[in-house]
Structure formats: structure tokens, C-alpha cells
Enzyme design. Structure first.
Site, PDB file in Angstrom:
ATOM      1  N   ALA A 187       0.986  -1.187  -0.277  1.00 47.76           N
ATOM      2  CA  ALA A 187      -0.244  -0.107   0.048  1.00 47.76           C
ATOM      3  C   ALA A 187       1.131   0.436   0.044  1.00 47.76           C
ATOM      4  CB  ALA A 187      -0.755   0.084   1.140  1.00 47.76           C
ATOM      5  N   GLY A 210      -0.845   4.781  -0.556  1.00 45.18           N
ATOM      6  CA  GLY A 210      -1.667   5.906  -0.001  1.00 45.18           C
ATOM      7  C   GLY A 210      -1.733   6.273   1.475  1.00 45.18           C
ATOM      8  N   GLU A 225      -6.820  12.050  -1.938  1.00 46.02           N
ATOM      9  CA  GLU A 225      -6.699  11.607  -2.615  1.00 46.02           C
ATOM     10  C   GLU A 225      -8.407  11.506  -3.287  1.00 46.02           C
ATOM     11  OE1 GLU A 225      -5.501   7.874  -1.340  1.00 46.02           O
ATOM     12  OE2 GLU A 225      -4.122   7.914  -1.538  1.00 46.02           O
ATOM     13  N   HIS A 227      -7.702  -0.421 -10.009  1.00 47.28           N
ATOM     14  CA  HIS A 227      -7.171   0.717  -9.738  1.00 47.28           C
ATOM     15  C   HIS A 227      -6.883   1.471 -11.630  1.00 47.28           C
ATOM     16  CE1 HIS A 227      -4.076   3.831  -8.590  1.00 47.28           C
ATOM     17  NE2 HIS A 227      -4.678   3.608  -7.368  1.00 47.28           N
ATOM     18  N   ARG A 258     -12.897   6.449  -8.564  1.00 48.63           N
ATOM     19  CA  ARG A 258     -11.789   5.349  -9.451  1.00 48.63           C
ATOM     20  C   ARG A 258     -12.443   4.662 -10.397  1.00 48.63           C
ATOM     21  NH1 ARG A 258      -7.766   2.529  -4.583  1.00 48.63           N
ATOM     22  NH2 ARG A 258      -6.771   4.469  -4.002  1.00 48.63           N
ATOM     23  N   HIS A 309      -7.168  -4.122  -8.618  1.00 46.71           N
ATOM     24  CA  HIS A 309      -6.391  -3.432  -7.467  1.00 46.71           C
ATOM     25  C   HIS A 309      -7.447  -3.786  -6.079  1.00 46.71           C
ATOM     26  CE1 HIS A 309      -3.996  -1.022  -5.019  1.00 46.71           C
ATOM     27  NE2 HIS A 309      -5.861  -0.280  -4.628  1.00 46.71           N
ATOM     28  N   GLU A 357      -9.554  -7.093   3.427  1.00 50.24           N
ATOM     29  CA  GLU A 357     -10.818  -6.606   2.216  1.00 50.24           C
ATOM     30  C   GLU A 357     -11.596  -8.301   1.811  1.00 50.24           C
ATOM     31  OE1 GLU A 357      -8.930  -6.982  -2.450  1.00 50.24           O
ATOM     32  OE2 GLU A 357      -7.865  -6.242  -0.451  1.00 50.24           O
ATOM     33  N   ARG A 389     -14.657   1.303  -3.068  1.00 42.61           N
ATOM     34  CA  ARG A 389     -14.204   1.457  -1.780  1.00 42.61           C
ATOM     35  C   ARG A 389     -13.539   2.924  -2.238  1.00 42.61           C
ATOM     36  NH1 ARG A 389      -8.453   1.305  -0.871  1.00 42.61           N
ATOM     37  NH2 ARG A 389      -8.407   1.127  -2.842  1.00 42.61           N
TER      38      ARG A 389
END
Length: 510
Positions: free
Chosen positions: A48, A50, A116, A231, A276, A335, A359, A370
Site C-alpha cells: 500500500a 496511499g 486523494e 486501480h 476510481r 486492485h 479485504e 471503495r
């Protein structure tokens, strides 16, 4: 290994953020933590970039993050789950810091917060710039190894959940010395995602829904399986997994262009910082028109790319790219899975004695799509929820059969990847989904090496066929709009999946 020493203790399966936080929050009660790889290796958490979304800024409030989450979820979020999980975000950041995570701070010690897509505030808490997952996992692995109440077993792969009278009774696992029987009436699945089922994915190759297959074959109910987030900006290079180019790069002002230099997102609401699913579909359509897509970060204002994004700089350098001098080739890649084992707010599944978090679970936080960086938040928060639910539960012991032979390995996703990639990618349609069901059904219903990945793929395809609308990350070219006239069934189990596939027609499963 002395199996008697762990008899009936809670068993946490998975060495990522969700599993580690569950085990740590169980202290001082004894717990067993099972990881098929060395702890911290081969986990999505470590990859990860972010960070963790949490409303900790002076201009922020959990209510604002709740609103952003509900908007991204496209009408399918569970409001109670959103409120509880988002409301626990600030406490989760404090807990991670107590466990040793070194979050990025300014000279005065104040958390540095990034932006983001689809967030209305700067609220992404980073650690090590764009290496947040690696830093979080470093700290938690050290904390787990230093916690006496955690019995850590590495190198054992879960093969089958055992049940007795409709409840969990133990686990069969495989290790270097053969089959191992772990008797317990309390199991937590924290096994991660499914992107390893696709030809282009950002999870480790071994993340192909093992936990979903374990739970489904034991009789647990799953939910929202059709919602797979792609993603939009994975580094378009050879190998698996594809390396991620964090959304934070677009948050700093990078733009999407094609090989001609055209910026093709300008007419989309939110442009590069749209949700996204919107960005991924725009890129996919442009690719289908014959274009190659790039992320152009050469004109970022006031940002030293190499300092702000050291991990991405290194990934690009390994591919022969200097982001300060040339655009980065990217493509959408599988993703994150919004669906999973259906759980309540305590992480309890429909199967007595089985919990899930991270997840692999479906809490209802993400709905159909998400919100960026809510996943690490969910794993950290729900690990505590599950631990609190487990604490004080009686250590039930049920009779177990002897295990002389190991169940066959059913963990090869290679035959599944091209089938699922064609049918359940960024865009879907009935004919392609039905063809995938026909191909996956025989693989899922035998005991061959691809049986478990095929079962998970078949359940995703079945759920996608059932939802004849487009919503969030589930996009159907033959049903491009929302259908608000129907209440869509979101739950599914293995038996229903097989029955639904057979009902599609005799020639489909012949």
C-alpha cells in the site's frame, strides 16, 4: 510444533494489517496467528502506498468523511458500518502510532495529510511518503513478535475449515512436515483480496480469494462479490503484480494523457480526481480506441517528485523511467474487492465460530466502490472490533476426525486468470459473463488444482450476471444505467452459485 499448546485458542489466518491488528488487540489473551509466508511478506498491506484515511485534520470531521464514503459507495454502503468505522478512524491512527508506526509529521509533530480522489479534505495519513504500507507492516510485525500472548506459526497454508453441527471446529493446514490439524471453535479469516485472479493486478500473485473459498466451502454467506475495483494507474510493465502509481500523485496535480499528449479527462466531472471507477472506465475506453495511456507528473508545482514519492521513483527507475523527464505508462489493474464474507459490525459471519476482517470481509463500508485509503482504515479498525468480539468467548472444543492425508491443493489461479479478465474486467456484458461461467463451472466443481480460484471466479461472475445494471465498480455495457426499480439480492453462497449456473442452461455447463 506442540498442537496441544494451542488447542481451542482463537486462530487468526493472515499476516497482513487486519490479521496483525486482530492479534495485537487480543492481548493479553492468548491467540494463534497463522501466516503461509514469513510474516509481512506477500501481503497487499505491505504494498500500500496511499496511507490511511482518517478525519484528523483541523478542517475535517468524521461526518465529512462519512459523506464522502457514502457518495463513493453509490447507494450500497451500510450506513451503520460507515458511521462506526469512520468514527473510529482517529483512534485507529493513535493505536497504530502506539504500536510503533512512524507517520509523516511536520517539524512541530503535526501529521502531514494528503489528498486523494473523491475526498473533500486532505485526510490521508502517510508513513514514509508513498511507502505507508511497508512502514505500517514493519512496525506491526515487530510488535507481534514482541507480544508474548501471540503464538506465531509461519509457513502453514490453510487448506480446509472443519465444521461440526453447523459451527467451526478446526482447520486443516499444510506445512513442510505435512498436514496439521488445528482444533478450535474460533477462527478469524484475514486472508486479503482477489486481484491474483486477474491477468493484471496489484496484489501479490497468491491473493486469489483463498479465504472466500474456505468460507464458501464451509457454508458461509458472501456478499457484493461483483464489485471489483480496478486501480486506474498501475505501472504498465511486464510481470505480476503490477506496481501501483499511487492516487496521491494525481492528488499533487499529475494529469492523464495519451501517446499524442492529449489530456482526455477534462470533460469528466472531477477529471483525474474523479472516483476510481470513473477514471478506470475512461482510461479503458481510450485504450479500446487504440491509445496508450500515461500519467504525466513533469509539471507538478512545488513538489520534488523524488522526495515526495521515493518508492514510486524507484519502481519507475527499475522500468527505465524518470518521472521528472517523461510520462509514466499506466493501465487499469484489479486492485481491491468490495465484496467478501458477509459480516456484522463485530466481524461475525453467518457460520458460528467464523469471523472475518480486512479485504476478505464485506462489512458494508465500501458499498459498490471503495473510497481511496478507506481500506487500511477498515483493516485497522475492524481488527480491534473482531478482537473485542472474540475476547471472553468460551473456548469451545468439538470432536474432530483424525487427519492422515492432506486435502488436495486447489490453489492454482493460472487457468482462471484469462477467463475472469475477459468477463469480469472494467466493462462486462451478459454473453461474456455466461461464457466465463461455462468455463469456470467444471473447474470449480472438481478437486483439480484450480478448483478454489475457479470457485471464487464463478461466484464473482454469477453475482455480476445477476446484477443487470451498472453501479459503482460494476459496469455492464448491456445495462449501462442504475436500476432503482429493483431491490438487488447481494448475498450468495456456494450452493446457490452452482444452482444459478446450472439454471443458465444445460449447454452452458455441459
Amino acid at each position: 510444533m506442540d498442537i496441544n499448546s494451542i488447542d481451542s485458542r482463537p486462530l487468526v489466518i493472515g499476516g497482513g494489517l487486519a490479521g496483525l491488528m486482530t492479534a495485537l488487540h487480543m492481548a493479553p489473551e492468548p491467540v494463534v496467528l497463522l501466516s503461509k509466508s514469513p510474516l509481512g511478506i506477500e501481503t497487499s498491506s505491505a504494498l500500500a502506498q496511499g496511507g490511511v484515511a482518517a478525519a484528523v485534520g483541523a478542517d475535517d470531521d468524521p461526518a465529512l468523511q462519512i459523506a464522502d464514503t457514502l457518495a463513493a459507495g453509490d447507494g450500497l454502503c451500510d450506513a451503520a458500518a460507515v458511521q462506526r468505522i469512520i468514527g473510529s478512524g482517529p483512534a485507529a491512527i493513535e493505536a497504530l502510532a502506539r504500536f510503533g508506526v512512524r507517520f509523516d509529521r511536520d517539524a512541530g509533530g503535526k501529521l502531514l495529510l494528503g489528498l486523494e480522489a473523491a475526498h473533500s479534505r486532505n485526510r490521508i495519513v502517510h508513513a514514509g511518503g508513498d511507502a505507508s504500507g511497508r512502514e505500517i507492516m514493519r512496525a506491526l510485525v515487530e510488535a507481534v513478535r514482541a507480544t508474548p500472548s501471540i503464538t506465531l506459526i509461519e509457513g502453514l497454508a490453510a487448506r480446509r475449515l472443519l465444521t461440526e453441527d453447523g459451527a467451526v471446529s478446526g482447520l486443516i493446514a499444510n506445512g513442510p512436515c505435512g498436514p496439521v490439524l488445528l482444533p478450535t471453535g474460533r477462527i478469524v479469516l484475514a486472508t486479503g483480496g482477489i486481484a491474483g485472479l486477474f491477468q493484471h493486478g496489484t496484489n501479490p500473485a497468491g491473493s486469489f480469494g483463498q479465504g472466500l473459498a474456505l468460507a464458501a466451502r464451509a457454508g458461509a454467506v458472501l456478499a457484493d462479490l461483483e464489485f471489483v475495483q480496478f486501480h486506474p494507474t498501475a505501472l504498465d510493465a511486464a510481470g505480476f503484480p503490477l506496481n501501483l502509481i499511487s492516487e496521491a500523485v494525481r492528488g499533487e496535480g499529475a494529469i492523464l494523457v495519451d501517446e499524442t499528449g492529449q489530456r482526455f479527462m477534462t470533460k469528466v466531472r472531477g477529471a483525474e480526481l474523479a472516483p476510481r471507477d470513473v477514471v478506470a472506465r475512461a482510461i479503458w475506453r481510450h485504450m479500446m480506441d487504440g491509445h496508450r495511456i500515461y500519467l504525466d507528473a513533469r509539471q507538478l508545482k512545488g513538489v520534488d517528485f523524488h522526495t515526495r514519492f521515493p518508492a514510486i521513483t524507484a519502481l519507475c527507475a527499475a522500468a527505465g523511467i524518470d518521472p521528472m523527464r517523461e510520462p509514466i505508462p499506466i493501465r487499469p489493474a484489479a486492485h481491491y474487492h468490495m465484496g467478501g464474507i458477509k459480516v456484522d459490525l463485530e466481524g461475525r459471519s453467518s457460520l458460528e465460530g467464523l469471523w472475518a476482517c480486512g479485504e476478505v470481509a464485506c462489512t458494508g463500508l465500501h458499498g459498490a466502490n471503495r473510497l481511496a485509503s478507506n481500506s487500511l482504515l477498515e483493516a485497522a479498525v475492524c481488527g480491534r472490533f473482531v478482537a473485542e468480539s472474540l475476547k471472553g468467548k468460551p473456548a469451545l472444543s468439538r470432536p474432530l476426525p483424525s487427519v492422515d492425508t492432506l486435502p488436495p491443493s486447489r490453489s492454482d489461479p493460472n487457468p482462471v486468470r484469462p477467463i475472469l479478465s475477459r468477463a469480469a474486467g472494467v466493462m462486462r456484458d451478459q454473453a461474456t459473463l455466461e461464457a466465463a461461467a461455462a468455463a469456470l463451472y467444471p473447474l470449480a466443481t472438481d478437486d483439480g488444482p484450480a478448483a478454489d480460484p475457479a470457485l471464487v471466479g464463478l461466484m464473482i461472475v454469477t453475482a455480476a450476471l445477476r446484477r443487470t445494471e451498472s453501479r459503482g465498480a460494476h459496469a455492464r455495457s448491456d445495462f449501462p444505467d442504475h436500476d432503482e426499480t429493483r431491490v438487488w439480492k447481494r448475498e450468495i453462497d456456494m450452493t446457490e452459485c452452482f444452482e444459478t449456473t446450472r439454471a443458465l442452461g444445460r449447454d452452458l455447463v455441459a
